[in-house]
Enzyme design. Structure first.
Site, PDB file in Angstrom:
ATOM      1  N   GLU A   1      42.253  46.142  43.678  1.00 61.80           N
ATOM      2  CA  GLU A   1      40.821  45.875  43.512  1.00 61.80           C
ATOM      3  C   GLU A   1      40.291  44.856  44.518  1.00 61.80           C
ATOM      4  O   GLU A   1      39.816  43.776  44.144  1.00 61.80           O
ATOM      5  CB  GLU A   1      40.532  45.416  42.074  1.00 61.80           C
ATOM      6  CG  GLU A   1      40.776  46.500  41.056  1.00 61.80           C
ATOM      7  CD  GLU A   1      40.365  46.121  39.635  1.00 61.80           C
ATOM      8  OE1 GLU A   1      40.198  44.920  39.362  1.00 61.80           O
ATOM      9  OE2 GLU A   1      40.206  47.026  38.807  1.00 61.80           O
TER      10      GLU A   1
ATOM     11  N   GLU B   1      43.183  53.243  36.711  1.00 58.84           N
ATOM     12  CA  GLU B   1      43.300  52.364  35.544  1.00 58.84           C
ATOM     13  C   GLU B   1      42.232  52.715  34.527  1.00 58.84           C
ATOM     14  O   GLU B   1      41.086  52.999  34.890  1.00 58.84           O
ATOM     15  CB  GLU B   1      43.077  50.893  35.926  1.00 58.84           C
ATOM     16  CG  GLU B   1      44.183  50.257  36.697  1.00 58.84           C
ATOM     17  CD  GLU B   1      43.877  48.773  36.964  1.00 58.84           C
ATOM     18  OE1 GLU B   1      43.106  48.143  36.212  1.00 58.84           O
ATOM     19  OE2 GLU B   1      44.391  48.264  37.969  1.00 58.84           O
TER      20      GLU B   1
HETATM   21  C1  GAL Z   1      41.761  45.472  36.341  1.00 59.95           C
HETATM   22  C2  GAL Z   1      42.943  44.968  37.151  1.00 59.95           C
HETATM   23  C3  GAL Z   1      44.220  44.996  36.329  1.00 59.95           C
HETATM   24  C4  GAL Z   1      43.977  44.371  34.973  1.00 59.95           C
HETATM   25  C5  GAL Z   1      42.839  45.065  34.304  1.00 59.95           C
HETATM   26  C6  GAL Z   1      42.529  44.538  32.930  1.00 59.95           C
HETATM   27  O1  GAL Z   1      40.557  45.133  36.906  1.00 59.95           O
HETATM   28  O2  GAL Z   1      43.140  45.747  38.303  1.00 59.95           O
HETATM   29  O3  GAL Z   1      45.236  44.308  37.014  1.00 59.95           O
HETATM   30  O4  GAL Z   1      43.699  43.013  35.132  1.00 59.95           O
HETATM   31  O5  GAL Z   1      41.680  44.923  35.077  1.00 59.95           O
HETATM   32  O6  GAL Z   1      41.467  45.251  32.349  1.00 59.95           O
END
Ligand code: GAL
Length: 675
Positions: free
Chosen positions: A157, A307
């Site tokens: 990110e 994710e």
């Molecule tokens: C994302 C990040 C992950 C984790 C996640 C939690 O933005 O890439 O590493 O922190 O959020 O929701």
């Protein structure tokens, strides 16, 4: 190509899995052993590994330990799991941040940040670049051809900015390269304003908001720096590995022009954390669907939801997931072009600020939790969808949502909404959402994209017009397209300088037959729009919800006028025939209800049919096509049972039942129909 050597999204199935952080569990090998059993039970096949493992891989400067990763990747291979191997530059080791403080960013106020948290390194620092290049080289050399590695997850990110002297010097060089002479830059920036004429490049401070080109150029520059840093990593990887590279984006994150980042990726990956408990499901759904449609459009190819959260992302969601919500979120992504949905994260850690963030495996370690079961059930369903994997989306309609135009509007003084209203340009979302409610496929594109493949193009508040865009909009229409322009379109050029000769500029005034004289930002209830001789949803008057322009229909039919105040009777919506097409101008911010009704009417006239007819208002549909088959993802965004009557025979892909034309969708339920 054998199954083992398939890369990225080219697997013969949908990807399903998540961020796996076994490096946090090395002291408990029985947990890792159990993970692989559970992965099979959860029907998971793909994992991102090593995202935050730098210190485990390089415990001190130049001292490496790959033993644990060898072991994990071999286990993945043995168990048939695909891996997106991460470069670990998203979080630096403490030794790096402390031994080399120049890798820490300088904040806006000029102070050097201390080493902490993550995703906060200076992209320019030679020490940072050297150390990043070294660890990436070691990983690529060692694992570039590992049979489990199907792709590379670059950093994490990317976000943020640094104001250190090196970054500022690079910014000055970036400007020098672009504008060649200070005189040209001063002209572009309208530097005579408040005596800001620069006599040396080093005087230019991007934090000075006097000249609104500065903020715009700084944002462009941050994108350039970020892409360059990413390329530093990907160039190394490409010399050792054939596996594709990507980085995880964050929807419409404002700080980076993701279309430029997309150019550096072999395929698109996105992280998606909707807060279903904060707004109406359809509102949240629209934002998410829009983001997916943009990620598909970026390469006109399936993308990966890298994710998402199988449970509750603790930082943004308070409530547990309601029935159907999880599967709806996953199938929303697949329906809008994802070829895989993955989670953050596989197993909840025992400590750290995310220890109660939803994960597939909870602290109890079993497969008995509600979340685990949901994931496993969904994973089992995904396995049965292999025939849809790789299917394409064909959109006749497109909406422009453009980063640079949004930046330009945001860094311009003025046009604030009424108290409580955001200045941010949410018009692309509003119009997308209205069109989504018409049950058609939509491409979300930027202004430099090719328009010729669409029939219906909405251009909501495209404040900044890049060179050649007005001409291409005109061409699109004259060749038979239907173009919707809205207020705040065509006001500034690429330097954020107002366009002379009356808005919308660059020839659009003449083309759409409308002159926008001024912009009003009334309070809610202060202005209305009255339709001229027709009705939408059996009404002919609608509230103005935000900005509205005083326009003159110089050469256009007036479809609606303002209803109140001193500009009562002035045009609010116009239409003009242009070549083989039509251009409409909507001068006021209107609510979604009226926009949906308006677009339904227009689409009907254009014979652009809804993907499925007669859907209830709270149901949405997406379509993917492959090998002559059409697949309809039908989703209920309400908490009530919905009853759908479809024409033509549809088969429910899971039950296999040819149910004729009657379908029931439970609260929040989704299904897939094959035509
Ligand atoms: C994302 C990040 C992950 C984790 C996640 C939690 O933005 O890439 O590493 O922190 O959020 O929701």
């Amino acid at each position: 190509m054998s199954e083992e050597t398939r890369f990225g999204l080219e697997q013969p199935f949908f990807l399903h899995g998540g961020d796996y952080n076994p490096d946090q569990w090395l002291e408990q090998p029985e947990i890792i052993e159990r993970d692989f059993e559970l992965m099979d039970k959860a029907n998971c096949n793909t994992f991102s590994i090593g995202v935050f493992s730098w210190t485990k891989l390089e415990p001190s400067d130049g001292v490496f330990d790959f033993g644990w990763l060898d072991n994990i990747l071999n286990l993945c291979e043995k168990h048939g799991k695909r891996v997106f191997l991460a470069t670990p530059t998203g979080a630096r080791p403490a030794w790096l941040g402390n031994q080399f403080p120049e890798t820490n960013r300088i904040l806006k106020d000029g102070t050097r940040a201390r080493w902490n948290e993550r995703e906060n390194h200076c992209y320019t620092s030679p020490v940072m670049r050297e150390h990043a290049a070294r660890i990436v080289t070691r990983l690529a050399e060692r694992y570039g051809n590992h049979p489990a590695v199907c792709g590379w997850h670059i950093s994490n990110e990317f976000n943020g900015e640094c104001f250190c002297p090196l970054c500022l010097e690079r910014f000055h060089n970036y400007l020098k390269d672009k504008y060649k002479t200070l005189e040209t830059f001063n002209q572009a920036a309208w530097a005579g304003f408040w005596s800001h004429i620069y006599t040396d490049w080093s005087q230019i401070d991007p934090r000075d908001c006097t000249l609104d080109l500065l903020d715009l150029e700084w944002k462009r520059f941050i994108t350039v720096c970020t892409v360059e840093f990413m390329k530093l990593e990907t160039d190394i990887i490409r010399t050792y590995s054939q596996a594709p590279v990507t980085t995880n984006m964050m929807g419409f994150y404002n700080g980076l022009d993701y279309w430029r980042l997309a150019e550096a990726c072999d395929f698109i990956a996105d992280d998606c954390y909707p807060s279903w408990d904060k707004e109406e499901p359809l509102k949240v759904g629209a934002r998410v669907a829009m983001s997916h449609d943009m990620h598909y459009a970026m390469k006109n190819k399936p993308f990966l939801m890298m994710e998402s959260c199988p449970g509750r992302p603790e930082w943004c969601v308070r409530k547990m997931r309601r029935a159907g919500e999880f599967e709806r979120e996953m199938l929303l992504a697949i329906g809008h072009g994802a070829d895989g949905t993955m989670y953050f994260q596989w197993r909840k850690g025992r400590g750290g600020m995310e220890k109660f963030h939803g994960a597939v495996v909870d602290h109890d370690g079993s497969n008995r939790t509600m979340i685990f079961k949901r994931v496993a059930d969904y994973g089992a369903k995904l396995k049965t969808l292999a025939e849809i994997h790789g299917a394409a989306i064909q959109a006749d309609c497109a909406v422009i949502s453009d980063w640079e135009s949004r930046w330009a509007l945001m860094s311009t003084f003025g046009f604030q909404g009424a108290p409580g209203q955001e200045k941010e340009n949410d018009m692309p979302l509003r119009h997308y959402s209205a069109l989504w409610g018409c049950h058609v496929s939509i491409a979300v594109i930027e202004q430099v994209c090719d328009f010729s493949k669409y029939k219906f193009l909405i251009v909501p508040s495209l404040y900044m017009l890049k060179k050649g865009v007005a001409e291409r909009l005109i061409q699109f229409t004259e060749k038979g397209g239907t173009l919707i322009l809205t207020n705040m379109t065509g006001m500034v050029d690429e330097n954020n300088q107002a366009i002379l000769g009356g808005f919308p500029g660059n020839g659009l005034r003449k083309f759409c037959g409308v002159w926008n004289e001024d912009v009003d930002c009334p309070d809610p209830g202060e202005q209305t729009v009255m339709l001229n001789g027709f009705q939408l949803n059996e009404r002919n008057s609608f509230p103005v919800t935000g900005r509205c322009e005083i326009i003159h229909a110089e050469d256009a039919d007036v479809l609606a006028t303002y209803g109140l105040d001193f500009y009562k009777g002035y045009p609010a919506i116009t239409r003009k025939k242009a070549g083989a097409g039509y251009v409409f101008y909507i001068a006021a911010d209107l609510d979604e209800e009226v926009l949906t009704a308006f677009y339904k009417l227009l689409l009907m006239n254009l014979k652009i049919k809804p993907l499925l007819p007669g859907l209830p208002d709270c149901v949405r549909v997406a379509k993917r096509s492959k090998d002559g088959h059409d697949y309809y993802f039908v989703q209920n965004f309400s908490n009530e049972l919905q009853h759908l009557s479809l024409s033509g025979k549809m088969m429910n892909i899971w039950s296999g039942n040819a149910k004729g034309n009657k379908i029931y969708l439970g609260p929040g339920e989704s299904t897939i129909l094959r035509a």
